[in-house]
Design a protein around this motif. Structure first.
Motif, mmCIF file in Angstrom:
data_model
loop_
_atom_site.group_PDB
_atom_site.id
_atom_site.type_symbol
_atom_site.label_atom_id
_atom_site.label_comp_id
_atom_site.label_asym_id
_atom_site.label_seq_id
_atom_site.Cartn_x
_atom_site.Cartn_y
_atom_site.Cartn_z
ATOM 1 N N ARG A 1 0.808 -1.235 0.000
ATOM 2 C CA ARG A 1 0.000 0.000 0.000
ATOM 3 C C ARG A 1 0.835 1.274 0.000
ATOM 4 O O ARG A 1 0.349 2.322 -0.431
ATOM 5 C CB ARG A 1 -0.974 -0.002 1.167
ATOM 6 N N ILE A 2 2.089 1.195 0.499
ATOM 7 C CA ILE A 2 2.945 2.393 0.428
ATOM 8 C C ILE A 2 3.813 2.372 -0.824
ATOM 9 O O ILE A 2 4.565 3.304 -1.084
ATOM 10 C CB ILE A 2 3.809 2.585 1.699
ATOM 11 N N GLY A 3 3.711 1.284 -1.595
ATOM 12 C CA GLY A 3 4.384 1.229 -2.893
ATOM 13 C C GLY A 3 5.849 0.854 -2.850
ATOM 14 O O GLY A 3 6.628 1.326 -3.683
ATOM 15 N N VAL A 4 6.243 0.013 -1.884
ATOM 16 C CA VAL A 4 7.633 -0.442 -1.833
ATOM 17 C C VAL A 4 7.663 -1.961 -1.739
ATOM 18 O O VAL A 4 6.720 -2.574 -1.238
ATOM 19 C CB VAL A 4 8.420 0.161 -0.635
ATOM 20 N N PRO A 5 8.741 -2.579 -2.210
ATOM 21 C CA PRO A 5 8.878 -4.026 -2.012
ATOM 22 C C PRO A 5 8.977 -4.324 -0.516
ATOM 23 O O PRO A 5 9.487 -3.505 0.260
ATOM 24 C CB PRO A 5 10.200 -4.378 -2.714
ATOM 25 N N VAL A 6 8.499 -5.499 -0.116
ATOM 26 C CA VAL A 6 8.536 -5.865 1.301
ATOM 27 C C VAL A 6 9.982 -5.860 1.818
ATOM 28 O O VAL A 6 10.226 -5.545 2.984
ATOM 29 C CB VAL A 6 7.810 -7.205 1.561
ATOM 30 N N GLU A 7 10.954 -6.160 0.957
ATOM 31 C CA GLU A 7 12.364 -6.132 1.359
ATOM 32 C C GLU A 7 12.785 -4.728 1.818
ATOM 33 O O GLU A 7 13.557 -4.585 2.762
ATOM 34 C CB GLU A 7 13.285 -6.598 0.219
ATOM 35 N N ASP A 8 12.271 -3.701 1.140
ATOM 36 C CA ASP A 8 12.579 -2.319 1.544
ATOM 37 C C ASP A 8 11.968 -2.020 2.911
ATOM 38 O O ASP A 8 12.619 -1.416 3.768
ATOM 39 C CB ASP A 8 12.066 -1.315 0.517
ATOM 40 N N LEU A 9 10.718 -2.444 3.110
ATOM 41 C CA LEU A 9 10.075 -2.234 4.400
ATOM 42 C C LEU A 9 10.871 -2.929 5.507
ATOM 43 O O LEU A 9 11.099 -2.351 6.577
ATOM 44 C CB LEU A 9 8.633 -2.737 4.384
ATOM 45 N N LEU A 10 11.315 -4.153 5.243
ATOM 46 C CA LEU A 10 12.105 -4.885 6.239
ATOM 47 C C LEU A 10 13.419 -4.152 6.545
ATOM 48 O O LEU A 10 13.855 -4.121 7.702
ATOM 49 C CB LEU A 10 12.374 -6.312 5.772
#
Length: 96
Positions: free
Chosen positions: A51-60
């Protein structure tokens, strides 16, 4: 008076270490804030990242304090979190 080379180099190294430490502390603080926004939204990591438009790897990487999101991305996270808080609040008031 010029600073002797050895002292200048040592001072530069001390300043570099202090700056690195400060940046690590800032990334840790940002990571706490990102985690708070995600938890407040009630969304799982994958959904929040999507929903924020980033890959989950970036969020991690943000959550692990390995990287910091841009200011614009922080605002996007806050708005998403706020939106989900409002939705839950509205639903709770409808059920009462």
């Amino acid at each position: 008076l010029p600073i002797p080379y050895g002292i200048s180099k040592a001072l530069s190294e001390v300043l570099d270490r202090a700056r690195d430490h400060l940046e690590a502390n800032e990334r840790t603080e940002v990571a706490r804030h990102v985690r708070l926004l995600m938890e407040r939204s009630g969304l799982a990591q994958q959904e929040f990242a999507s929903r924020i438009g980033v890959p989950v790897e970036d969020l991690l990487a943000f959550l692990d304090a390995k990287a910091s999101p841009s200011a614009a991305l922080m605002i996007r996270m806050r708005r998403l979190s706020d939106r989900f808080v409002k939705v839950r609040s509205r639903r709770a008031s409808e059920h009462n």
